[in-house]
Motif scaffolding. Structure first.
Motif, PDB file in Angstrom:
ATOM      1  N   LEU A  24     -11.954  -2.174 -26.107  1.00  0.00           N
ATOM      2  CA  LEU A  24     -11.239  -3.434 -26.302  1.00  0.00           C
ATOM      3  C   LEU A  24     -11.881  -4.541 -25.472  1.00  0.00           C
ATOM      4  CD1 LEU A  24      -7.580  -2.079 -26.136  1.00  0.00           C
ATOM      5  CD2 LEU A  24      -8.843  -2.788 -28.179  1.00  0.00           C
ATOM      6  N   PRO A  25     -12.311  -5.616 -26.103  1.00  0.00           N
ATOM      7  CA  PRO A  25     -12.867  -6.741 -25.335  1.00  0.00           C
ATOM      8  C   PRO A  25     -11.757  -7.471 -24.586  1.00  0.00           C
ATOM      9  CG  PRO A  25     -12.712  -7.320 -27.648  1.00  0.00           C
ATOM     10  CD  PRO A  25     -12.307  -5.876 -27.548  1.00  0.00           C
ATOM     11  N   TYR A  26     -12.087  -7.969 -23.412  1.00  0.00           N
ATOM     12  CA  TYR A  26     -11.091  -8.701 -22.634  1.00  0.00           C
ATOM     13  C   TYR A  26     -11.796  -9.688 -21.718  1.00  0.00           C
ATOM     14  CZ  TYR A  26     -12.308  -5.634 -18.685  1.00  0.00           C
ATOM     15  OH  TYR A  26     -12.971  -4.963 -17.689  1.00  0.00           O
ATOM     16  N   GLU A  27     -11.056 -10.709 -21.346  1.00  0.00           N
ATOM     17  CA  GLU A  27     -11.557 -11.682 -20.387  1.00  0.00           C
ATOM     18  C   GLU A  27     -11.060 -11.292 -19.001  1.00  0.00           C
ATOM     19  OE1 GLU A  27     -11.298 -16.490 -19.369  1.00  0.00           O
ATOM     20  OE2 GLU A  27     -10.204 -15.654 -21.091  1.00  0.00           O
ATOM     21  N   SER A  28     -11.992 -11.153 -18.071  1.00  0.00           N
ATOM     22  CA  SER A  28     -11.648 -10.781 -16.712  1.00  0.00           C
ATOM     23  C   SER A  28     -11.399 -12.033 -15.878  1.00  0.00           C
ATOM     24  CB  SER A  28     -12.782  -9.958 -16.100  1.00  0.00           C
ATOM     25  OG  SER A  28     -12.473  -9.574 -14.783  1.00  0.00           O
ATOM     26  N   LEU A  29     -10.202 -12.124 -15.283  1.00  0.00           N
ATOM     27  CA  LEU A  29      -9.824 -13.277 -14.466  1.00  0.00           C
ATOM     28  C   LEU A  29      -9.549 -12.793 -13.045  1.00  0.00           C
ATOM     29  CD1 LEU A  29      -7.440 -14.978 -17.048  1.00  0.00           C
ATOM     30  CD2 LEU A  29      -9.786 -15.627 -16.508  1.00  0.00           C
ATOM     31  N   PRO A  30     -10.539 -12.932 -12.156  1.00  0.00           N
ATOM     32  CA  PRO A  30     -10.381 -12.405 -10.794  1.00  0.00           C
ATOM     33  C   PRO A  30      -9.304 -13.136  -9.991  1.00  0.00           C
ATOM     34  CG  PRO A  30     -12.697 -12.776 -11.329  1.00  0.00           C
ATOM     35  CD  PRO A  30     -11.886 -13.446 -12.398  1.00  0.00           C
ATOM     36  N   VAL A  31      -8.533 -12.356  -9.261  1.00  0.00           N
ATOM     37  CA  VAL A  31      -7.542 -12.868  -8.315  1.00  0.00           C
ATOM     38  C   VAL A  31      -7.831 -12.183  -6.984  1.00  0.00           C
ATOM     39  CG1 VAL A  31      -5.094 -13.061  -7.752  1.00  0.00           C
ATOM     40  CG2 VAL A  31      -5.831 -13.151 -10.156  1.00  0.00           C
ATOM     41  N   HIS A  32      -8.366 -12.938  -6.040  1.00  0.00           N
ATOM     42  CA  HIS A  32      -8.789 -12.336  -4.774  1.00  0.00           C
ATOM     43  C   HIS A  32      -7.564 -12.007  -3.919  1.00  0.00           C
ATOM     44  CE1 HIS A  32     -11.210 -11.506  -1.247  1.00  0.00           C
ATOM     45  NE2 HIS A  32     -12.309 -11.674  -1.985  1.00  0.00           N
ATOM     46  N   LEU A  33      -7.484 -10.754  -3.472  1.00  0.00           N
ATOM     47  CA  LEU A  33      -6.306 -10.311  -2.733  1.00  0.00           C
ATOM     48  C   LEU A  33      -6.378 -10.599  -1.233  1.00  0.00           C
ATOM     49  CD1 LEU A  33      -5.506  -6.875  -4.426  1.00  0.00           C
ATOM     50  CD2 LEU A  33      -4.618  -9.149  -4.965  1.00  0.00           C
ATOM     51  N   ARG A 112      -1.092  -4.169   0.846  1.00  0.00           N
ATOM     52  CA  ARG A 112       0.034  -4.842   1.498  1.00  0.00           C
ATOM     53  C   ARG A 112       0.737  -3.918   2.492  1.00  0.00           C
ATOM     54  NH1 ARG A 112       4.866  -5.496  -3.010  1.00  0.00           N
ATOM     55  NH2 ARG A 112       4.851  -3.360  -3.806  1.00  0.00           N
ATOM     56  N   VAL A 113       0.738  -2.608   2.211  1.00  0.00           N
ATOM     57  CA  VAL A 113       1.323  -1.657   3.161  1.00  0.00           C
ATOM     58  C   VAL A 113       0.450  -1.553   4.405  1.00  0.00           C
ATOM     59  CG1 VAL A 113       1.900   0.782   3.527  1.00  0.00           C
ATOM     60  CG2 VAL A 113       2.528  -0.348   1.378  1.00  0.00           C
ATOM     61  N   LEU A 114      -0.859  -1.449   4.221  1.00  0.00           N
ATOM     62  CA  LEU A 114      -1.768  -1.365   5.366  1.00  0.00           C
ATOM     63  C   LEU A 114      -1.693  -2.634   6.209  1.00  0.00           C
ATOM     64  CD1 LEU A 114      -4.907   0.299   3.730  1.00  0.00           C
ATOM     65  CD2 LEU A 114      -2.932   1.396   4.818  1.00  0.00           C
ATOM     66  N   ASN A 115      -1.604  -3.779   5.536  1.00  0.00           N
ATOM     67  CA  ASN A 115      -1.481  -5.043   6.271  1.00  0.00           C
ATOM     68  C   ASN A 115      -0.180  -5.105   7.070  1.00  0.00           C
ATOM     69  OD1 ASN A 115      -3.945  -6.053   5.466  1.00  0.00           O
ATOM     70  ND2 ASN A 115      -3.116  -7.225   3.757  1.00  0.00           N
ATOM     71  N   TYR A 116       0.896  -4.545   6.519  1.00  0.00           N
ATOM     72  CA  TYR A 116       2.178  -4.555   7.232  1.00  0.00           C
ATOM     73  C   TYR A 116       2.125  -3.638   8.446  1.00  0.00           C
ATOM     74  CZ  TYR A 116       7.229  -4.919   7.850  1.00  0.00           C
ATOM     75  OH  TYR A 116       8.476  -5.175   8.360  1.00  0.00           O
ATOM     76  N   LEU A 117       1.388  -2.531   8.323  1.00  0.00           N
ATOM     77  CA  LEU A 117       1.225  -1.646   9.478  1.00  0.00           C
ATOM     78  C   LEU A 117       0.478  -2.371  10.607  1.00  0.00           C
ATOM     79  CD1 LEU A 117       0.244   1.685   7.694  1.00  0.00           C
ATOM     80  CD2 LEU A 117       2.347   1.259   8.970  1.00  0.00           C
ATOM     81  N   ARG A 118      -0.516  -3.195  10.206  1.00  0.00           N
ATOM     82  CA  ARG A 118      -1.284  -3.936  11.210  1.00  0.00           C
ATOM     83  C   ARG A 118      -0.440  -5.046  11.844  1.00  0.00           C
ATOM     84  NH1 ARG A 118      -5.076  -3.754   6.679  1.00  0.00           N
ATOM     85  NH2 ARG A 118      -6.595  -2.091   7.051  1.00  0.00           N
ATOM     86  N   PRO A 120       3.379  -7.095  10.771  1.00  0.00           N
ATOM     87  CA  PRO A 120       3.903  -7.280  12.134  1.00  0.00           C
ATOM     88  C   PRO A 120       4.095  -6.004  12.964  1.00  0.00           C
ATOM     89  CG  PRO A 120       5.700  -7.284  10.579  1.00  0.00           C
ATOM     90  CD  PRO A 120       4.437  -7.136   9.759  1.00  0.00           C
ATOM     91  N   LEU A 121       3.819  -4.810  12.429  1.00  0.00           N
ATOM     92  CA  LEU A 121       4.145  -3.604  13.192  1.00  0.00           C
ATOM     93  C   LEU A 121       3.185  -3.336  14.348  1.00  0.00           C
ATOM     94  CD1 LEU A 121       5.335  -1.145  10.391  1.00  0.00           C
ATOM     95  CD2 LEU A 121       6.655  -2.739  11.782  1.00  0.00           C
ATOM     96  N   GLY A 122       2.007  -3.946  14.300  1.00  0.00           N
ATOM     97  CA  GLY A 122       1.135  -3.913  15.459  1.00  0.00           C
ATOM     98  C   GLY A 122       0.307  -2.661  15.648  1.00  0.00           C
ATOM     99  N   HIS A 123       0.104  -1.875  14.602  1.00  0.00           N
ATOM    100  CA  HIS A 123      -0.737  -0.686  14.735  1.00  0.00           C
ATOM    101  C   HIS A 123      -2.211  -1.072  14.724  1.00  0.00           C
ATOM    102  CE1 HIS A 123       2.556   2.151  14.445  1.00  0.00           C
ATOM    103  NE2 HIS A 123       3.044   1.463  13.428  1.00  0.00           N
ATOM    104  N   ASP A 124      -2.996  -0.367  15.512  1.00  0.00           N
ATOM    105  CA  ASP A 124      -4.419  -0.683  15.561  1.00  0.00           C
ATOM    106  C   ASP A 124      -5.165  -0.035  14.397  1.00  0.00           C
ATOM    107  OD1 ASP A 124      -4.731   2.019  16.225  1.00  0.00           O
ATOM    108  OD2 ASP A 124      -5.117   1.620  18.346  1.00  0.00           O
ATOM    109  N   ALA A 125      -6.458  -0.329  14.291  1.00  0.00           N
ATOM    110  CA  ALA A 125      -7.262   0.142  13.159  1.00  0.00           C
ATOM    111  C   ALA A 125      -7.273   1.660  13.063  1.00  0.00           C
ATOM    112  CB  ALA A 125      -8.680  -0.405  13.272  1.00  0.00           C
ATOM    113  N   ALA A 126      -7.348   2.341  14.214  1.00  0.00           N
ATOM    114  CA  ALA A 126      -7.383   3.802  14.212  1.00  0.00           C
ATOM    115  C   ALA A 126      -6.096   4.389  13.643  1.00  0.00           C
ATOM    116  CB  ALA A 126      -7.625   4.327  15.623  1.00  0.00           C
ATOM    117  N   ALA A 127      -4.969   3.814  14.019  1.00  0.00           N
ATOM    118  CA  ALA A 127      -3.680   4.311  13.529  1.00  0.00           C
ATOM    119  C   ALA A 127      -3.522   4.064  12.031  1.00  0.00           C
ATOM    120  CB  ALA A 127      -2.536   3.648  14.299  1.00  0.00           C
ATOM    121  N   VAL A 128      -3.964   2.904  11.581  1.00  0.00           N
ATOM    122  CA  VAL A 128      -3.871   2.586  10.152  1.00  0.00           C
ATOM    123  C   VAL A 128      -4.764   3.521   9.354  1.00  0.00           C
ATOM    124  CG1 VAL A 128      -4.326   0.817   8.404  1.00  0.00           C
ATOM    125  CG2 VAL A 128      -3.234   0.188  10.563  1.00  0.00           C
ATOM    126  N   SER A 129      -5.958   3.802   9.842  1.00  0.00           N
ATOM    127  CA  SER A 129      -6.863   4.742   9.160  1.00  0.00           C
ATOM    128  C   SER A 129      -6.266   6.141   9.112  1.00  0.00           C
ATOM    129  CB  SER A 129      -8.216   4.781   9.862  1.00  0.00           C
ATOM    130  OG  SER A 129      -8.891   3.554   9.717  1.00  0.00           O
TER     131      SER A 129
END
Length: 214
Positions: A24-33, A112-118, A120-129
């Motif tokens: 199916l042909p379609y037009e791709s319209l990017p939305v940067h997250l 959005r879940v990973l961002n919320y962990l960072r 306002p919950l304040g988890h560091d990169a290691a905890a999020v990973s």
């Protein structure tokens, strides 16, 4: 058809695969997250899709959100090639595996879940990973067992043709590799995904093949 997409979105990746498989042909319209706080939070996009999520398919007057709903819509209006088996038990099995990924693994590791962990919950990169890898491992253990039960030829999760379950598997495997998850315990999933990713419809849908890839 128009597809509002983001190159790294697992859900949009699924829909791109389905569109390609059905030719199916379609037009791709990017939305940067990420850029500018996320273009999906823009008032114009929110007006079209109050969920504020990617992807969104526009087909004439129809606006359809949620990747599984979009793919089932495509299945209804363009039944060939089928992405769901005809037999009820096999059909239910495919849906079960697809939803195990789309509803149990992916939502816990959505941006959005990973961002919320960072914040306002304040988890560091290691905890999020660690969070990410824990939930991927939980889901993949079950999927590996299901793949073993299927006793297939190692190319597909169910049966001998691409199904909705395979469409969901490949984006999740891609993300797992990107987040350095240990995939050695899942040889069947690795084998199936490698076969699928080499198929033209999957390769054209890959994140790095998209115009908005950065």
């Amino acid at each position: 058809m128009k597809l509002y997409t983001y190159f790294r979105s697992s859900a949009a990746y699924r829909v791109r695969i389905a569109l390609n498989l059905k030719g199916l042909p379609y037009e791709s319209l990017p939305v940067h997250l990420v850029r500018g706080g996320g273009e999906h939070n823009d008032g114009a996009y929110q007006a079209m899709n109050p969920q504020g999520l990617i992807p969104l398919l526009v087909d004439g007057e129809a606006r359809i959100a949620q990747s599984i709903a979009i793919i089932e819509y495509l299945e209804d209006i363009h039944p060939q090639p089928p992405l769901l088996p005809r037999m009820p038990v096999a059909r239910a099995r495919v849906r079960s595996l697809a939803l195990a990924i789309a509803c149990d693994i992916h939502p816990l590791n959505n941006l959005r879940v990973l961002n919320y962990l960072r914040a306002p919950l304040g988890h560091d990169a290691a905890a999020v990973s660690e969070w990410y890898r824990h939930w991927v491992a939980c889901g993949f253990r079950a999927l590996e067992a299901e793949a073993a039960r299927a006793r297939g030829d190692g190319r597909y999760l169910v049966g001998s043709e691409v199904t909705l379950a395979d469409i969901c598997l490949v984006p999740q495997m891609y993300n797992a590799r990107r987040h350095d998850c240990d995939l050695q315990p899942y040889p069947r999933l690795k084998q199936i995904s490698a076969h699928l990713e080499a198929l033209p419809a999957f390769a054209r849908a890959a994140p790095e093949a998209q115009a908005d890839a950065v």
